[in-house]
Write an enzyme that holds these catalytic residues in place. Structure first.
Site, PDB file in Angstrom:
ATOM      1  N   CYS A  74      35.733  38.296  45.101  1.00  0.00           N
ATOM      2  CA  CYS A  74      36.409  37.115  44.557  1.00  0.00           C
ATOM      3  C   CYS A  74      37.660  37.602  43.836  1.00  0.00           C
ATOM      4  CB  CYS A  74      35.470  36.420  43.571  1.00  0.00           C
ATOM      5  SG  CYS A  74      36.199  35.024  42.714  1.00  0.00           S
ATOM      6  N   CYS A 185      42.351  34.127  48.289  1.00  0.00           N
ATOM      7  CA  CYS A 185      41.061  33.655  47.776  1.00  0.00           C
ATOM      8  C   CYS A 185      40.082  33.843  48.917  1.00  0.00           C
ATOM      9  CB  CYS A 185      41.163  32.180  47.385  1.00  0.00           C
ATOM     10  SG  CYS A 185      39.571  31.364  47.134  1.00  0.00           S
TER      11      CYS A 185
HETATM   12  N1  DGL Z   1      36.617  32.850  46.083  1.00  0.00           N
HETATM   13  C1  DGL Z   1      37.321  32.956  44.862  1.00  0.00           C
HETATM   14  C2  DGL Z   1      38.546  33.852  44.985  1.00  0.00           C
HETATM   15  O1  DGL Z   1      38.607  34.719  45.820  1.00  0.00           O
HETATM   16  C3  DGL Z   1      37.627  31.752  44.039  1.00  0.00           C
HETATM   17  C4  DGL Z   1      36.992  30.460  44.307  1.00  0.00           C
HETATM   18  C5  DGL Z   1      36.877  29.537  43.110  1.00  0.00           C
HETATM   19  O2  DGL Z   1      37.888  28.991  42.641  1.00  0.00           O
HETATM   20  O3  DGL Z   1      35.746  29.401  42.674  1.00  0.00           O
HETATM   21  O4  DGL Z   1      39.473  33.730  44.223  1.00  0.00           O
END
Ligand code: DGL
Length: 264
Positions: A74, A185
């Protein structure tokens, strides 16, 4: 730590499955644990202190499970928590991720690069430092994408509402002349098939899942911790709705896996 110990992989939700898939492909002997903090999405609109607290809970859980390494799959949690977690566990191999500014700057021909990411990632000092370091010769257009993660989490990868929102986010990048777009993301690679329909074919999309898997392999190899036996099936935990994750998982993860509740 032993070679056969599992690897813990974590995201705010299902986005990190795009990274888990790269790890599974590169390291098929590894046993994988995955925590989706779906009860607290979107991280992109939460404070860094909140995300650090959640990340610490997940790290403690992976330690209890005997994980030999920790992957923060993430971008938003990496900027909020990776530095502190490295201090908490100095000897634990930890891999975080960041938008692929360096490869995008190398790939662009128009000299204009777009970044789709969460508000949290784009507002962070870490992202500003990344631009200072690698984007001196290119123009970078950033686009926060509130609402996208929630739709993807619901299992929506192609509805009219999703298309409309995505159109709103890619339009400023195309108008500015971007020929390279960073998916900053981990949820967004699930939208690659849709983006392929919506973007001109010349646009290059870049994400960092494969690079994270390679970095994990390097760290394990250095410590002689690469597994060589038969892996356990992947195990999944969610702080959100367990039946929902069980329902959508088979469309996002093509291997066997068990889903349980993450109560921490
Ligand atoms: N998957 C996450 C990232 O790579 C963020 C997703 C969220 O906002 O919860 O930033």
């Amino acid at each position: 730590m032993v070679k056969g110990a599992p690897i813990g992989v974590f995201d705010s939700g299902i986005g990190g499955l795009t990274v888990l898939d790269e790890i599974q492909q590169l390291l098929p002997h590894e046993s994988l644990l995955y925590v989706a903090d779906c009860g607290h999405i979107p991280y992109g609109e939460k404070s860094p202190a909140f995300i650090l607290e959640r990340s610490r809970r997940v790290a403690a859980f992976f330690r209890e499970q005997g994980a030999k390494a920790f992957v923060i799959a993430c971008n938003t949690a990496t900027v909020a928590a990776a530095a502190d977690l490295r201090l908490d566990f100095p000897d634990w191999p930890l891999v975080g991720m960041e938008p692929a500014v360096k490869p995008a700057a190398a790939a662009t021909r128009s000299g204009v690069v777009g970044v789709l990411a969460t508000t949290g990632t784009l507002q962070s000092a870490k992202f500003a430092a990344l631009l200072d370091r690698f984007a001196t010769d290119v123009k970078v257009i950033t686009q926060p994408c509130p609402g996208l993660v929630e739709l993807i989490e619901s299992g929506d990868l192609n509805s009219p509402a999703l298309r409309q929102l995505l159109q709103r986010y890619i339009e400023p990048l195309l108008n500015a002349g971007c020929d390279t777009i960073i998916l900053g993301c981990t949820h967004y690679p699930f939208l690659k098939p849709l983006l392929a329909q919506m973007l001109p074919p010349s646009i290059i999309l870049i994400d960092t899942g494969a690079a994270v898997a390679r970095q994990l392999k390097r760290l394990l190899d250095e410590r002689d911790l690469l597994a060589d036996g038969k892996p356990e099936p992947a195990q999944f935990w969610t702080s959100g709705d367990v039946p929902h994750l069980r329902k959508i998982l088979p469309t996002l993860w093509k291997y066997p896996g068990v889903v349980r509740s993450f109560g921490a």
